[in-house]
Scaffold this motif. Structure first.
Motif, PDB file in Angstrom:
ATOM      1  N   ALA A   2      43.546  40.702  40.377  1.00 27.90           N
ATOM      2  CA  ALA A   2      43.254  41.742  39.304  1.00 27.90           C
ATOM      3  C   ALA A   2      44.621  42.215  38.898  1.00 27.90           C
ATOM      4  CB  ALA A   2      42.227  42.747  39.910  1.00 27.90           C
ATOM      5  N   ARG A   3      44.863  42.623  37.606  1.00 31.53           N
ATOM      6  CA  ARG A   3      46.101  43.252  37.190  1.00 31.53           C
ATOM      7  C   ARG A   3      45.780  44.793  36.775  1.00 31.53           C
ATOM      8  NH1 ARG A   3      49.666  39.276  34.000  1.00 31.53           N
ATOM      9  NH2 ARG A   3      51.327  40.912  34.476  1.00 31.53           N
ATOM     10  N   ASP A  79      40.124  41.951  35.612  1.00 28.70           N
ATOM     11  CA  ASP A  79      40.191  40.516  35.898  1.00 28.70           C
ATOM     12  C   ASP A  79      39.708  39.754  34.895  1.00 28.70           C
ATOM     13  OD1 ASP A  79      37.371  40.764  35.736  1.00 28.70           O
ATOM     14  OD2 ASP A  79      36.744  40.491  37.512  1.00 28.70           O
ATOM     15  N   GLN A  80      39.827  38.275  35.037  1.00 33.34           N
ATOM     16  CA  GLN A  80      39.488  37.301  33.736  1.00 33.34           C
ATOM     17  C   GLN A  80      37.908  37.767  32.904  1.00 33.34           C
ATOM     18  OE1 GLN A  80      41.873  35.444  32.698  1.00 33.34           O
ATOM     19  NE2 GLN A  80      40.799  34.237  31.168  1.00 33.34           N
ATOM     20  N   MET A  81      37.079  38.013  33.677  1.00 33.23           N
ATOM     21  CA  MET A  81      35.984  38.300  32.873  1.00 33.23           C
ATOM     22  C   MET A  81      36.036  39.781  32.140  1.00 33.23           C
ATOM     23  SD  MET A  81      33.153  37.441  32.021  1.00 33.23           S
ATOM     24  CE  MET A  81      32.877  36.016  32.965  1.00 33.23           C
ATOM     25  N   LEU A  83      38.472  40.909  30.866  1.00 27.59           N
ATOM     26  CA  LEU A  83      39.474  40.614  29.558  1.00 27.59           C
ATOM     27  C   LEU A  83      38.663  39.908  28.623  1.00 27.59           C
ATOM     28  CD1 LEU A  83      42.816  39.144  31.355  1.00 27.59           C
ATOM     29  CD2 LEU A  83      42.328  41.488  30.231  1.00 27.59           C
ATOM     30  N   VAL A  84      37.703  38.934  28.986  1.00 23.11           N
ATOM     31  CA  VAL A  84      36.963  38.131  27.883  1.00 23.11           C
ATOM     32  C   VAL A  84      36.117  39.220  27.536  1.00 23.11           C
ATOM     33  CG1 VAL A  84      35.158  36.172  27.721  1.00 23.11           C
ATOM     34  CG2 VAL A  84      37.258  35.894  29.241  1.00 23.11           C
ATOM     35  N   SER A 135      31.076  45.613  29.743  1.00 20.52           N
ATOM     36  CA  SER A 135      32.267  45.807  30.418  1.00 20.52           C
ATOM     37  C   SER A 135      32.151  46.896  31.373  1.00 20.52           C
ATOM     38  CB  SER A 135      33.415  46.285  29.285  1.00 20.52           C
ATOM     39  OG  SER A 135      33.540  45.292  28.232  1.00 20.52           O
TER      40      SER A 135
END
Length: 212
Positions: A2-3, A79-81, A83-84, A135
């Motif tokens: 995670a960022r 995390d990636q999800m 962001l999506v 989200s």
């Protein structure tokens, strides 16, 4: 891994700012069938539907920005999800100027076109509201929120987010009665979100009851 969430919020702010600009360009102009030779007042009065759509849609997009800003105060990592989900939310937000312009153009047309354009409009705003909920749900589920956030506040925010899709569905039902009345129903949603609720910024000078 995670960022940090700051880049996501900055990117989202830029997209919403562009949407507001495009919306003004699309809606605040004279249509080709505006009356000629009757003066500026008559031409402005002829476009009242576009101005109504602009005011309501500006309020909706403004409410999107307020909600997004308040929500992402509590997101410390992405995390990636997530962001999506945020990109999908912005996809619907970016489509709002098109559907608002389509709606204002067809409010003076046939009843079937009025209902179809109003349905497309409510479908767009309903889509962004649903991805707001997804989200927040994902961020809570994956532990992406500030660790010291009160779980009771997180649940209260989730309950408040559910209000948006419910009111949009009510507005969608009103489309089949009166498209103009359906547009006005959005004002209720905007007014409700302007009342400070769970997750909003505290008044200036008052100690915040929550972390973030």
């Amino acid at each position: 891994m995670a960022r940090d969430a700051s880049r996501v919020e900055a990117f989202s702010d830029a997209v919403i700012a562009i949407v507001l600009t495009l919306m003004a360009v699309e809606l605040l102009q004279f249509s080709p069938d505006a009356p000629d030779g009757h003066g500026l007042a008559a031409a402005l009065a002829h476009e009242w539907r576009a101005y109504l759509a602009y005011v309501i849609t500006f309020g909706i997009v403004g409410q999107v920005w307020l909600t997004h800003h308040n929500m992402w105060r509590y997101v410390c990592r992405v995390d990636q999800m997530l962001l999506v989900l945020n990109l999908l939310l912005l996809m619907f937000v970016a489509a709002i100027p098109f559907t608002a312009n389509l709606l204002s153009d067809n409010l003076r047309g046939a009843a079937v076109d009025q209902r179809l354009s109003a349905a497309l409009y409510v479908g767009t705003v309903l889509g962004e509201a649903l991805f707001f909920n997804l989200s927040w749900w994902w961020a809570r589920r994956r532990g992406l929120l500030h660790p010291d956030l009160d779980p009771r506040l997180a649940k209260a925010v989730a309950r408040r987010f559910l209000l948006g899709p419910l009111l949009y569905l009510v507005a969608f039902a009103v489309v089949f009665v009166d498209p103009i009345l359906s547009l006005l129903a959005y004002l209720l949603l905007i007014a409700l979100y302007l009342i400070r609720g769970p997750g909003d910024l505290p008044p200036a000078g008052r100690e915040a009851a929550e972390s973030g």
